[in-house]
Design a protein around this motif. Structure first.
Motif, PDB file in Angstrom:
ATOM      1  N   PHE A   1       0.700  -1.251   0.132  1.00 40.51           N
ATOM      2  CA  PHE A   1       0.010  -0.055  -0.020  1.00 40.51           C
ATOM      3  C   PHE A   1       0.879   1.243  -0.127  1.00 40.51           C
ATOM      4  CE2 PHE A   1      -2.542   3.476   2.327  1.00 40.51           C
ATOM      5  CZ  PHE A   1      -3.521   3.585   1.432  1.00 40.51           C
ATOM      6  N   THR A   2       2.017   1.278   0.507  1.00 40.64           N
ATOM      7  CA  THR A   2       2.955   2.556   0.797  1.00 40.64           C
ATOM      8  C   THR A   2       3.515   2.568  -0.822  1.00 40.64           C
ATOM      9  OG1 THR A   2       3.597   1.807   3.063  1.00 40.64           O
ATOM     10  CG2 THR A   2       5.008   3.214   1.660  1.00 40.64           C
ATOM     11  N   LEU A   3       3.870   1.599  -1.448  1.00 41.08           N
ATOM     12  CA  LEU A   3       4.115   1.657  -2.831  1.00 41.08           C
ATOM     13  C   LEU A   3       3.191   2.046  -3.663  1.00 41.08           C
ATOM     14  CD1 LEU A   3       6.205  -1.781  -3.463  1.00 41.08           C
ATOM     15  CD2 LEU A   3       7.111   0.649  -2.976  1.00 41.08           C
ATOM     16  N   PHE A   4       1.981   1.754  -3.374  1.00 40.05           N
ATOM     17  CA  PHE A   4       0.578   2.226  -4.117  1.00 40.05           C
ATOM     18  C   PHE A   4       0.767   3.724  -3.997  1.00 40.05           C
ATOM     19  CE2 PHE A   4      -3.958   3.255  -4.166  1.00 40.05           C
ATOM     20  CZ  PHE A   4      -4.305   2.761  -5.442  1.00 40.05           C
ATOM     21  N   GLU A   5       0.632   4.207  -2.753  1.00 40.01           N
ATOM     22  CA  GLU A   5       0.667   5.606  -2.333  1.00 40.01           C
ATOM     23  C   GLU A   5       1.795   6.343  -3.071  1.00 40.01           C
ATOM     24  OE1 GLU A   5      -1.831   6.491   1.527  1.00 40.01           O
ATOM     25  OE2 GLU A   5       0.290   5.723   1.816  1.00 40.01           O
ATOM     26  N   GLY A   6       2.951   5.680  -3.422  1.00 37.98           N
ATOM     27  CA  GLY A   6       4.072   6.509  -3.985  1.00 37.98           C
ATOM     28  C   GLY A   6       3.674   6.619  -5.472  1.00 37.98           C
ATOM     29  N   VAL A   7       3.188   5.571  -6.015  1.00 37.60           N
ATOM     30  CA  VAL A   7       2.930   5.621  -7.474  1.00 37.60           C
ATOM     31  C   VAL A   7       1.797   6.711  -7.669  1.00 37.60           C
ATOM     32  CG1 VAL A   7       2.166   4.534  -9.533  1.00 37.60           C
ATOM     33  CG2 VAL A   7       3.813   3.622  -7.924  1.00 37.60           C
ATOM     34  N   VAL A   8       0.585   6.830  -6.676  1.00 41.17           N
ATOM     35  CA  VAL A   8      -0.397   7.716  -6.853  1.00 41.17           C
ATOM     36  C   VAL A   8       0.195   9.014  -6.662  1.00 41.17           C
ATOM     37  CG1 VAL A   8      -2.613   8.487  -6.095  1.00 41.17           C
ATOM     38  CG2 VAL A   8      -2.189   6.140  -6.238  1.00 41.17           C
ATOM     39  N   ALA A   9       1.113   9.450  -5.901  1.00 45.31           N
ATOM     40  CA  ALA A   9       1.574  10.673  -5.793  1.00 45.31           C
ATOM     41  C   ALA A   9       2.284  11.112  -6.791  1.00 45.31           C
ATOM     42  CB  ALA A   9       2.479  10.704  -4.458  1.00 45.31           C
ATOM     43  N   ARG A  10       3.085  10.110  -7.564  1.00 43.10           N
ATOM     44  CA  ARG A  10       3.951  10.408  -8.600  1.00 43.10           C
ATOM     45  C   ARG A  10       2.769  10.907  -9.816  1.00 43.10           C
ATOM     46  NH1 ARG A  10       7.468   5.323  -9.557  1.00 43.10           N
ATOM     47  NH2 ARG A  10       7.840   6.347 -11.554  1.00 43.10           N
ATOM     48  N   VAL A  11       1.698  10.224  -9.924  1.00 46.67           N
ATOM     49  CA  VAL A  11       0.785  10.462 -10.842  1.00 46.67           C
ATOM     50  C   VAL A  11       0.200  11.910 -10.767  1.00 46.67           C
ATOM     51  CG1 VAL A  11      -1.463   9.896 -11.932  1.00 46.67           C
ATOM     52  CG2 VAL A  11       0.063   8.054 -11.281  1.00 46.67           C
ATOM     53  N   HIS A  12      -0.011  12.317  -9.620  1.00 45.31           N
ATOM     54  CA  HIS A  12      -0.518  13.652  -9.074  1.00 45.31           C
ATOM     55  C   HIS A  12       0.578  14.618  -9.471  1.00 45.31           C
ATOM     56  CE1 HIS A  12      -4.390  13.330  -7.470  1.00 45.31           C
ATOM     57  NE2 HIS A  12      -3.944  12.147  -6.955  1.00 45.31           N
ATOM     58  N   GLU A  13       1.784  14.378  -9.348  1.00 45.07           N
ATOM     59  CA  GLU A  13       2.900  15.274  -9.715  1.00 45.07           C
ATOM     60  C   GLU A  13       2.911  15.470 -11.242  1.00 45.07           C
ATOM     61  OE1 GLU A  13       6.246  13.526  -8.220  1.00 45.07           O
ATOM     62  OE2 GLU A  13       6.082  13.836  -6.105  1.00 45.07           O
ATOM     63  N   VAL A  14       2.842  14.499 -11.882  1.00 51.19           N
ATOM     64  CA  VAL A  14       2.875  14.412 -13.427  1.00 51.19           C
ATOM     65  C   VAL A  14       1.533  15.406 -13.943  1.00 51.19           C
ATOM     66  CG1 VAL A  14       2.792  13.301 -15.703  1.00 51.19           C
ATOM     67  CG2 VAL A  14       4.156  12.367 -13.765  1.00 51.19           C
TER      68      VAL A  14
END
Length: 404
Positions: free
Chosen positions: A64-77
């Protein structure tokens, strides 16, 4: 490549998923079943299964931590430009649809390694694949938590209720003083109590095995019926104890009534013996032994009530047998006199018939009448001879009526 609308839709779904996953994982950590499995000293299959499940839940949290990290990167892009261009859409597509989640390298089991291959392997998953693995891990742990909660919230309270029933039964047994005679019910109670203790100990150490063994937690140990049967047997014993005194009084009355019946039977037999040839007095058993047993029961109150009750039952049976014998003897004596009176009545009836047919002056008929009359009215009366004489008299009238 995703369009901007598709990317925004996917991102909105990820945000919703992240909120749901976070809430469900937090709820699972606080679930009563998880707390139960964490707090009790587990053993057996439950210890092994929960250790593996706990590890799996830790992996889900890491994922879930990895999931949140990817979701955060999506928001950054997505936030780079108000209207993302091809470069941003390409990055969004890679993050949303490609293997954007890189898992930590995992050691390859020794038996599966190749001589020239690596000892560890890394994996990269798409977000959808990651959610699938998290869902599988969550479901496994949730099923165990639900099973453990069933044991804690239904099975163990059922054991406690059954145990309370056994304590009540044991107190009733003590009130009935069953230990004084080592009554078999005490062994049954102890067996049920031991099985309850075994079930409780197993539920507190291996609840997952208990959950599989008892699919119906409402009847946790299949002892409810046995406990109900024990309670019914003890209630019957209590009723018997309470009725001993009343039945002892009734027994005294029965002995007196039987004594009166004996007197009646003997009187009837004496009368019949005087009037009927061959009638003998009845061979009735003496009542003195029965009276002696009754006296012992009335005075021997130090005897345990169950033994006293058994003796009351036995004496009641013997008194009833004596009463039946007296009734039979009286009825037999009365029946002999009734038989004599019946023969007298038949004789009179045939005498009247003979008179109507003008057979009274017939020497043979008259002689047979007088023979039957004398036999029926003499004392003692020979019923067998009188019966034969009456039959001869009846035949003589019948023969003359036929030939007339």
């Amino acid at each position: 490549m995703l369009t901007l609308a598709e990317a925004d839709t996917a991102l909105a779904r990820l945000d919703a998923d992240r909120s749901d996953i976070s809430a469900n994982l937090v709820e699972l950590e606080g679930h009563p079943g998880v707390r139960f499995l964490d707090e009790v000293p587990l053993a057996g299959a439950s210890a092994q299964r929960w250790a593996a499940a706990r590890g799996r839940l830790g992996v889900v949290w890491s994922q879930f931590t990895l999931f949140e990290g990817v979701v955060a990167r999506v928001h950054e892009v997505r936030a780079r430009r108000l209207r993302p261009g091809p470069a941003e859409l390409s990055d969004l597509t890679a993050l949303l649809c490609g293997p954007s989640v890189v898992l930590a390298p995992q050691p390859i089991p020794f038996g599966e390694r190749q001589l020239t291959g690596p000892a560890v392997v890394g994996r990269a998953l798409t977000l959808a694949q990651l959610v699938g693995e998290m869902t599988a891990g969550y479901s496994e742990v949730a099923r165990m938590a639900a099973a453990a909660d069933t044991v804690a919230s239904s099975f163990l309270p059922g054991v406690d209720r059954a145990d309370a029933g056994v304590r009540e039964i044991r107190q009733t047994a003590a009130d009935l003083e069953l230990a004084a005679i080592d009554h078999p019910l005490l062994t049954h109670i102890a067996t049920v109590e031991q099985r309850l203790n075994t079930e409780r100990a197993l539920a507190m150490s291996d609840p997952l095995t208990v959950a599989e063994r008892h699919p119906d937690p409402a009847d946790p140990v299949a002892l409810s019926r046995e406990i109900a049967e024990l309670r019914a047997k003890l209630a019957e014993l209590r009723a018997r104890r309470e009725s001993v005194t009343q039945r002892l009084s009734a027994l005294a009355e029965a002995v007196e009534a039987t004594t009166a019946l004996y007197d009646t039977a003997r009187t009837a037999a004496t009368t019949t013996s005087a009037k009927i040839l061959g009638a003998t007095p009845p061979a009735l058993e003496p009542l003195a032994p029965l009276r002696g047993r009754l006296t012992l029961l009335q005075t021997g109150r130090t005897t345990h009530w169950i033994r006293l009750n058994d003796e009351v039952v036995a004496l009641t049976r013997d008194v009833e047998r004596a009463r039946t014998a007296a009734d039979t003897a009286r009825d037999h004596a009365v029946a002999l006199l009734d038989r004599r009176d019946e023969l007298r009545g038949r004789l009179d009836a045939y005498r009247a018939k003979g008179a109507r047919l003008r057979l009274s002056e017939d020497i043979t008929v008259d002689a047979r009448y007088r023979r039957a009359y004398e036999l029926l009215h003499c004392t003692p009366c020979d019923l067998a001879a009188a019966t034969r004489a009456l039959t001869e008299y009846q035949r003589s009238i019948t023969e003359r009526t036929t030939t007339a």
